[in-house]
Enzyme design. Structure first.
Site, PDB file in Angstrom:
ATOM      1  N   LYS A 172     -48.937 -20.145 129.078  1.00 51.82           N
ATOM      2  CA  LYS A 172     -48.395 -19.173 128.108  1.00 51.82           C
ATOM      3  C   LYS A 172     -49.255 -17.901 128.104  1.00 51.82           C
ATOM      4  O   LYS A 172     -48.738 -16.786 128.187  1.00 51.82           O
ATOM      5  CB  LYS A 172     -48.393 -19.796 126.705  1.00 51.82           C
ATOM      6  CG  LYS A 172     -48.094 -18.808 125.596  1.00 51.82           C
ATOM      7  CD  LYS A 172     -48.391 -19.357 124.202  1.00 51.82           C
ATOM      8  CE  LYS A 172     -48.424 -18.218 123.194  1.00 51.82           C
ATOM      9  NZ  LYS A 172     -48.791 -18.612 121.847  1.00 51.82           N
ATOM     10  N   THR A 218     -51.463 -16.344 119.063  1.00 51.19           N
ATOM     11  CA  THR A 218     -51.581 -15.610 120.325  1.00 51.19           C
ATOM     12  C   THR A 218     -50.173 -15.179 120.722  1.00 51.19           C
ATOM     13  O   THR A 218     -49.322 -16.036 120.987  1.00 51.19           O
ATOM     14  CB  THR A 218     -52.174 -16.503 121.434  1.00 51.19           C
ATOM     15  OG1 THR A 218     -53.436 -16.983 120.998  1.00 51.19           O
ATOM     16  CG2 THR A 218     -52.332 -15.726 122.735  1.00 51.19           C
ATOM     17  N   LYS A 245     -57.699 -10.907 123.720  1.00 48.69           N
ATOM     18  CA  LYS A 245     -57.433 -12.347 123.922  1.00 48.69           C
ATOM     19  C   LYS A 245     -56.789 -12.591 125.295  1.00 48.69           C
ATOM     20  O   LYS A 245     -57.173 -13.491 126.044  1.00 48.69           O
ATOM     21  CB  LYS A 245     -56.503 -12.819 122.798  1.00 48.69           C
ATOM     22  CG  LYS A 245     -55.933 -14.204 122.952  1.00 48.69           C
ATOM     23  CD  LYS A 245     -56.919 -15.265 122.583  1.00 48.69           C
ATOM     24  CE  LYS A 245     -56.367 -16.659 122.856  1.00 48.69           C
ATOM     25  NZ  LYS A 245     -57.365 -17.691 122.699  1.00 48.69           N
TER      26      LYS A 245
HETATM   27  P1  NAD Z   1     -48.741 -25.752 117.017  1.00 47.40           P
HETATM   28  O1  NAD Z   1     -47.447 -25.826 117.758  1.00 47.40           O
HETATM   29  O2  NAD Z   1     -49.506 -26.992 116.763  1.00 47.40           O
HETATM   30  O3  NAD Z   1     -48.483 -25.045 115.579  1.00 47.40           O
HETATM   31  C1  NAD Z   1     -47.531 -24.063 115.325  1.00 47.40           C
HETATM   32  C2  NAD Z   1     -46.851 -24.420 113.992  1.00 47.40           C
HETATM   33  O4  NAD Z   1     -45.948 -23.391 113.620  1.00 47.40           O
HETATM   34  C3  NAD Z   1     -46.050 -25.713 114.062  1.00 47.40           C
HETATM   35  O5  NAD Z   1     -46.513 -26.627 113.070  1.00 47.40           O
HETATM   36  C4  NAD Z   1     -44.610 -25.263 113.792  1.00 47.40           C
HETATM   37  O6  NAD Z   1     -43.842 -26.214 113.048  1.00 47.40           O
HETATM   38  C5  NAD Z   1     -44.839 -24.004 112.976  1.00 47.40           C
HETATM   39  N1  NAD Z   1     -43.693 -23.099 112.978  1.00 47.40           N
HETATM   40  C6  NAD Z   1     -42.919 -22.726 114.026  1.00 47.40           C
HETATM   41  N2  NAD Z   1     -41.961 -21.867 113.618  1.00 47.40           N
HETATM   42  C7  NAD Z   1     -42.148 -21.689 112.281  1.00 47.40           C
HETATM   43  C8  NAD Z   1     -41.479 -20.922 111.298  1.00 47.40           C
HETATM   44  N3  NAD Z   1     -40.422 -20.158 111.595  1.00 47.40           N
HETATM   45  N4  NAD Z   1     -41.940 -20.985 110.027  1.00 47.40           N
HETATM   46  C9  NAD Z   1     -43.021 -21.759 109.714  1.00 47.40           C
HETATM   47  N5  NAD Z   1     -43.684 -22.515 110.608  1.00 47.40           N
HETATM   48  C10 NAD Z   1     -43.251 -22.474 111.870  1.00 47.40           C
HETATM   49  O7  NAD Z   1     -49.623 -24.684 117.793  1.00 47.40           O
HETATM   50  P2  NAD Z   1     -51.212 -24.432 117.641  1.00 47.40           P
HETATM   51  O8  NAD Z   1     -51.926 -25.176 118.693  1.00 47.40           O
HETATM   52  O9  NAD Z   1     -51.595 -24.597 116.218  1.00 47.40           O
HETATM   53  O10 NAD Z   1     -51.276 -22.890 118.079  1.00 47.40           O
HETATM   54  C11 NAD Z   1     -50.882 -21.860 117.202  1.00 47.40           C
HETATM   55  C12 NAD Z   1     -51.191 -20.530 117.871  1.00 47.40           C
HETATM   56  O11 NAD Z   1     -52.580 -20.439 118.173  1.00 47.40           O
HETATM   57  C13 NAD Z   1     -50.463 -20.296 119.186  1.00 47.40           C
HETATM   58  O12 NAD Z   1     -50.058 -18.951 119.255  1.00 47.40           O
HETATM   59  C14 NAD Z   1     -51.522 -20.639 120.237  1.00 47.40           C
HETATM   60  O13 NAD Z   1     -51.305 -19.955 121.456  1.00 47.40           O
HETATM   61  C15 NAD Z   1     -52.776 -20.176 119.548  1.00 47.40           C
HETATM   62  N6  NAD Z   1     -54.012 -20.837 119.975  1.00 47.40           N
HETATM   63  C16 NAD Z   1     -54.048 -22.177 120.152  1.00 47.40           C
HETATM   64  C17 NAD Z   1     -55.247 -22.791 120.556  1.00 47.40           C
HETATM   65  C18 NAD Z   1     -55.319 -24.283 120.750  1.00 47.40           C
HETATM   66  O14 NAD Z   1     -56.310 -24.748 121.352  1.00 47.40           O
HETATM   67  N7  NAD Z   1     -54.373 -25.071 120.272  1.00 47.40           N
HETATM   68  C19 NAD Z   1     -56.385 -22.016 120.782  1.00 47.40           C
HETATM   69  C20 NAD Z   1     -56.330 -20.634 120.550  1.00 47.40           C
HETATM   70  C21 NAD Z   1     -55.125 -20.061 120.151  1.00 47.40           C
END
Ligand code: NAD
Length: 291
Positions: free
Chosen positions: A238, A88, A163
């Protein structure tokens, strides 16, 4: 399509990548953290994960990180590969990522998801996608593995736009439901009775019917688990901030979205971080008319 690169193996990315591996795809993953995901091979860099793949999926925290990762994977990907960004992020970053892909002869889709960690694990996410017909068609089989529904919303950035609008409604409606419970408390109305009436009346909405913020009332929700997320308050903040950034850029009137952003900002700063976004009921129920 057989070989997939998957970058960002966090709470959402890890179970999504695992589901693709379970479905028989050859998945190579990369994350800055040394995470192990069942069935997923590990690459030493984002570029290595993207090299020679049919599709490359990203699931990252924000638009700046997305653009920096695209700067690494776009030159590494083979021509004709499809890049699918499920993070997102703001609409401008999504469009910039599309542009980078297009200039290198790659297909690309912005495809943020709804359904949370539970939906990611169960393979029941909803994908809202932006990009060309051709790119959407190329990504579709993967959406079908990771999710239950995929809507092609329009051109580049349209998935992020959908979204952001959806989550702005969610933030506002959760605050409305929490305010109503707080008012009902002060009026001496039983919370269960309030649920029984509203959930089948014109005030009904997902925030009360499916995700009720009052513990012990309605179907099981994070409120029944000490407000453990679920969907964390800081993630809601966010998304609300993204809605306001987009509204600003597009000169759209979103007075309720603006106020919801302020209220979640305050809630997160005052101890709401790490709690589910429905925990804002605790704050409202304790507050008086002037805060
Ligand atoms: P998260 O923080 O658990 O995962 C993100 C991952 O990206 C982490 O493991 C981090 O180490 C990795 N990362 C960061 N920078 C990086 C880089 N340069 N290279 C490689 N890896 C890198 O977050 P999440 O909950 O998995 O969410 C991910 C996305 O999905 C976000 O944009 C969030 O807004 C969206 N989202 C989350 C949810 C939810 O319920 N958690 C629901 C819908 C959408």
């Amino acid at each position: 399509m057989k070989k997939i690169g998957f970058i960002g193996l966090g709470n959402m990315g890890a179970p999504m990548a695992a589901n693709l591996a379970k479905a028989g795809y050859e998945v190579t993953g990369f994350d800055l953290n040394p995470v192990e995901v069942e069935g997923v091979a590990r690459a030493a860099s984002a570029a290595e994960a993207a090299r020679d793949k049919d599709a490359v999926i990203t699931m990252l925290p924000n638009g700046e990180i997305l653009k920096s990762v695209y700067a690494q994977i776009v030159p590494a990907a083979r021509p004709g590969a499809v890049l699918i960004d499920c993070s997102t992020v703001d609409v401008d970053s999504a469009r910039a990522a599309h542009q980078m892909a297009q200039e290198a002869g790659l297909l690309s889709v912005d495809a943020p998801v709804s359904g949370g960690v539970g939906g990611a694990a169960a393979g029941t996410l909803t994908f809202m996608a932006g990009g060309s017909e051709q790119a959407f068609a190329a990504a579709r089989p993967l959406f079908d593995v990771m999710g239950a529904k995929a809507v092609h919303c329009g051109p580049a950035g349209a998935g992020q736009a959908a979204k952001i609008c959806n989550n702005m409604i969610l933030g506002i409606s959760m605050l409305a439901v929490c305010e109503a419970f707080a008012l009902a408390d002060k009026l001496g109305l039983d919370r269960q009775k309030m649920f029984d009436v509203v959930s089948t009346s014109s005030g009904s909405c997902w925030s009360i019917n499916t995700y009720c913020p009052a513990p012990g009332v309605g179907p099981k929700s994070p409120a029944d688990n000490d407000y453990k997320p679920g969907f964390a308050a800081e993630l809601m903040l966010k998304d609300l901030k993204l809605s306001q950034q987009a509204a600003e850029a597009a000169d759209a009137a979103t007075p309720m979205g603006r106020r919801a952003t302020e209220l979640y900002e305050q809630f997160v700063a005052e101890g709401g971080a790490g709690k589910d976004f429905s925990a804002v009921l605790l704050k409202l129920a304790q507050s008086g008319r002037d805060g």
